[in-house]
Design an enzyme around this catalytic site. Structure first.
Site, mmCIF file in Angstrom:
data_model
loop_
_atom_site.group_PDB
_atom_site.id
_atom_site.type_symbol
_atom_site.label_atom_id
_atom_site.label_comp_id
_atom_site.label_asym_id
_atom_site.label_seq_id
_atom_site.Cartn_x
_atom_site.Cartn_y
_atom_site.Cartn_z
ATOM 1 N N MET A 22 0.814 -1.211 0.000
ATOM 2 C CA MET A 22 0.000 0.000 0.000
ATOM 3 C C MET A 22 0.851 1.266 0.000
ATOM 4 O O MET A 22 0.646 2.176 0.801
ATOM 5 C CB MET A 22 -0.933 -0.006 1.214
ATOM 6 C CG MET A 22 -2.104 -0.968 1.104
ATOM 7 S SD MET A 22 -3.334 -0.413 -0.118
ATOM 8 C CE MET A 22 -3.047 -1.590 -1.441
ATOM 9 N N HIS A 137 3.944 5.443 1.988
ATOM 10 C CA HIS A 137 2.802 4.605 2.344
ATOM 11 C C HIS A 137 1.505 5.397 2.272
ATOM 12 O O HIS A 137 1.449 6.584 2.610
ATOM 13 C CB HIS A 137 2.981 4.043 3.757
ATOM 14 C CG HIS A 137 2.148 2.831 4.011
ATOM 15 N ND1 HIS A 137 0.796 2.901 4.279
ATOM 16 C CD2 HIS A 137 2.467 1.512 4.017
ATOM 17 C CE1 HIS A 137 0.320 1.674 4.450
ATOM 18 N NE2 HIS A 137 1.317 0.821 4.291
ATOM 19 N N HIS A 138 0.456 4.716 1.819
ATOM 20 C CA HIS A 138 -0.856 5.352 1.696
ATOM 21 C C HIS A 138 -1.360 5.909 3.020
ATOM 22 O O HIS A 138 -2.171 6.845 3.048
ATOM 23 C CB HIS A 138 -1.874 4.330 1.171
ATOM 24 C CG HIS A 138 -2.505 4.737 -0.118
ATOM 25 N ND1 HIS A 138 -2.939 6.025 -0.356
ATOM 26 C CD2 HIS A 138 -2.797 4.039 -1.238
ATOM 27 C CE1 HIS A 138 -3.470 6.085 -1.568
ATOM 28 N NE2 HIS A 138 -3.391 4.909 -2.122
ATOM 29 N N ALA A 139 -0.895 5.352 4.130
ATOM 30 C CA ALA A 139 -1.327 5.848 5.436
ATOM 31 C C ALA A 139 -0.845 7.269 5.692
ATOM 32 O O ALA A 139 -1.388 7.976 6.542
ATOM 33 C CB ALA A 139 -0.818 4.927 6.547
#
Length: 463
Positions: A22, A137-139
């Site tokens: 991700m 990271h998508h977070a």
């Protein structure tokens, strides 16, 4: 108090598996200034600018027992040279070698014990150029509203702008007792979350599953696909951990000329071009293509609140569009795409970002993985691939005097998705980045080349 990850952000952590990394990324090609652009200069530049994105010196800490979402904490051992890396191609490095390197770098997940980003300087490109590859990271980032490290190193002029001196000192990392105490405090402030946590703790799976089904049903009901699953396609297969990367370069003026001649929007022309490329690609594989053959794309569209065009925090809606790959006429494909997109906008059949957040974020943290996996499992039924189009500035940008010539996005693959297509317009060009499963898409370069051919076909219809 520690900064807690949002429901959407943490869902990207729980959604990640060995085959579905991700992280989002980008591939920039730069022309160095007379003084050159080397690894030491990139490290210096990022060290000067990283204070503008404090998250990039923070890492994720999981709360014991997962009684609350994880928190962001300062990395007391932060080492910029771990995150800024160096690679090189044998001179003169070709585009094919660059694409192969991108695929290999994007195949590896980020180390969760450190801040969730990496950036690579790639030396040895032909004509003295250098590449910069980013992984985040998508977070940490949120699509078109993101401000990431790749953005803050860029300037409007060859002369770097001045930034305030950085006197950052990391805060002491919280201990286990502090993490638990903070989680309890947050739960007291949000009693509904505490109730959900209690249900999860006693195993009330029915209540949780019902919530998943309710939100998922809302998503499905908001589009006219509940009775029409996405068509079968070689784009939807079991994927592995390794990736390939494809690139296509096109000119923005071509899209504008086509739009002026045939109507619609630039985004409609983009989707028509993708439709034509997919049609030809299916034929190269010997797949059956009939007049009714379609491939369903999920197309995220940024929706800015009225009167707030200059602010970050964009809302994003997603349209599900059946691309008319069975249509033999390039102009008719464009008209059909324009009609479908216009119908979505007029009927309100968009899946808003809020609904997606609810799908991934309703559950207590211990059950977030369930919600994320359910959301991921819908992809095979709802759509065949993702096509993201993010407009960029139509003037040159610079990094420490090095002019950015090209910029290709890297969009992560969802479960069961063999390829994702991202594109961004920049300084008169439109640059496609195709992130693909290595085993399922050995012909990703064929598809990338067909994008350029499909655009040329439409250009040929303009007098």
């Amino acid at each position: 108090m520690a900064d807690r990850l949002s429901a959407l952000d943490v869902s990207f952590l729980y959604m990640e598996t060995p085959t579905t990394a991700m992280h989002v990324g980008g591939v920039a090609v730069l022309e160095p200034p007379e003084g050159g652009f080397d690894y030491e200069r990139l490290v210096e530049l990022i060290s000067q600018r990283i204070a503008l994105v404090p998250r990039y010196r923070q890492k994720v800490r999981v709360v014991p027992g997962r009684i609350a979402n994880p928190v962001w904490v300062d990395d007391e051992a932060f080492d910029v040279t771990y995150h800024v890396r160096r690679s090189a191609l044998p001179k003169p490095g070709t585009d094919a070698q660059l694409r192969e390197l991108v695929g290999r770098l994007m195949s590896r997940q980020l180390d969760r014990s450190r801040p969730l980003w990496e950036i690579y300087l790639v030396e040895g490109l032909a004509e003295g150029r250098v590449g910069v590859i980013t992984k985040t990271h998508h977070a940490m980032v949120d699509g078109v509203s993101a401000v990431d490290i790749g953005t803050v190193i860029l300037d409007l002029t060859p002369e770097p702008r001045e930034v305030p001196a950085d006197d950052w000192q990391p805060a002491r990392e919280p201990g286990l007792v502090s993490l638990v105490a903070g989680a309890v405090t947050d739960l007291v402030k949000r009693p509904t979350q505490a109730i959900d946590n209690a249900r999860g703790a006693v195993g009330d799976v029915r209540a949780t599953a019902g919530k998943v089904a309710g939100v998922a049903g809302g998503v499905l009901a908001s589009v006219a696909t509940i009775a029409r699953p996405a068509p079968d396609s070689p784009l939807n297969v079991r994927i592995g951990e390794q990736r390939r990367f494809g690139m296509a370069r096109t000119d923005l003026d071509d899209y504008k000329r086509i739009r002026k001649a045939h109507g619609g929007t630039v985004n409609d022309v983009v989707l028509a071009v993708v439709s034509g490329a997919l049609r030809s690609w299916l034929m190269t594989r010997g797949e059956s293509v009939t007049p009714t053959t379609t491939i369903r794309a999920m197309v995220p569209v940024s929706v800015r609140p009225e009167g707030k065009e200059g602010q970050l925090g964009n809302r994003v809606s997603s349209y599900f569009v059946d691309l008319p790959v069975g249509e033999g006429s390039a102009v008719m494909r464009l008209h059909q795409v324009s009609f479908a997109m216009r119908g979505h906008k007029e009927s309100g059949e968009a899946v808003g970002a809020d609904a997606i957040v609810a799908l991934s974020g309703f559950a207590p943290p211990t059950l977030h993985s369930l919600g994320a996996r359910v959301a991921s499992s819908f992809t095979r039924r709802l759509f065949n691939l993702v096509v993201t189009n993010v407009p960029g500035p139509q003037f040159p940008l610079y990094a420490a005097g090095a002019r950015m010539l090209e910029m290709y996005p890297v969009v992560p693959l969802a479960k069961g998705q063999a390829v994702s297509i991202g594109l961004t317009s920049y300084d008169g060009g439109v640059y496609f980045g195709l992130n693909a499963d290595r085993d399922a898409m050995p012909d990703i370069d064929v598809l990338a080349g067909l994008i350029e051919e499909s655009l040329a076909e439409l250009v040929g219809t303009v007098s």
